[in-house]
Design an enzyme around this catalytic site. Structure first.
Site, PDB file in Angstrom:
ATOM      1  CG  HIS A  13       3.794  -0.396   2.005  1.00 35.29           C
ATOM      2  ND1 HIS A  13       3.736   0.302   3.199  1.00 35.29           N
ATOM      3  CD2 HIS A  13       2.526  -0.430   1.534  1.00 35.29           C
ATOM      4  CE1 HIS A  13       2.507   0.680   3.439  1.00 35.29           C
ATOM      5  NE2 HIS A  13       1.746   0.244   2.442  1.00 35.29           N
ATOM      6  CD  GLU A  93      -3.823  -0.520  -0.305  1.00 39.51           C
ATOM      7  OE1 GLU A  93      -4.090  -1.566  -0.927  1.00 39.51           O
ATOM      8  OE2 GLU A  93      -3.601  -0.515   0.916  1.00 39.51           O
TER       9      GLU A  93
END
Length: 194
Positions: A13, A93
């Site tokens: 990201h 994550e």
């Protein structure tokens, strides 16, 4: 039966709030802010990749983590493309647990904001993987990576973008976690074949 190899474009990201605050406040920021958004720099990184990435037209499917920063990144990279996007909890994550920045909000909240994203593969509206009492283990992370690979193997698409996170992708591609000084780049398509 011939099994076609898959070409994965693993994309971290764009720069998010906790990434910036880490350098000012240290690791405590991970526990202070839930599901952090991109900062302006991160939005610009994602838009720039969408404009300059030579292989973007090869992408047949986008798999995206259902955290705000990855949804924003995928949305900005592929905003001018008609490519299916599927959100999967298994690409969130590492670590799931204790770090609030990795705890997603409800899918009900995100669906109207990201109408191009298919959230149907997520079982629980509220994040069930994140926990308050302990960090996820590497073995549990490996199980999530295995889940991602198995999902990809069921798909007909060959060129697949995965918009995820530094520790998740770092462990998947390089067997490396948590080296803030040598993290994988934001909004850079690392090619990985399976």
């Amino acid at each position: 039966m011939i099994i076609m190899k898959k070409v994965l474009y693993c994309i971290r990201h764009g720069t998010a709030l906790h990434n910036v605050l880490f350098w000012e406040q240290g690791e405590d920021v991970y526990k202070k802010y839930r599901d952090t958004p991109l900062v302006k720099k991160g939005v610009d990184e994602a838009k720039d990749l969408g404009e300059t990435w030579e292989d973007i037209d090869k992408i047949e499917l986008v798999i995206v983590s259902p955290l705000l920063r990855t949804l924003q990144t995928a949305d900005n990279i592929f905003c001018k493309k008609d490519v299916p996007m599927i959100a999967l909890d298994c690409v969130m994550e590492y670590s799931q647990g204790l770090d609030l920045c990795n705890r997603r909000k409800s899918i009900t909240e995100y669906k109207p904001c990201y109408p191009k994203v298919d959230f149907s593969h997520i079982k629980d509206d509220v994040d069930q993987k994140w926990r308050e009492d302990k960090y996820e283990t590497v073995e549990e992370l490996n199980e999530r990576i295995k889940e991602m690979i198995n999902f990809i193997k069921t798909r007909k698409e060959i060129h697949i973008a995965i918009v995820s996170h530094s520790s998740y992708l770092g462990h998947y591609m390089f067997d490396k976690i948590g080296d803030e000084k040598n993290e994988i780049k934001h909004c850079y398509p690392y090619i990985h074949n399976i």
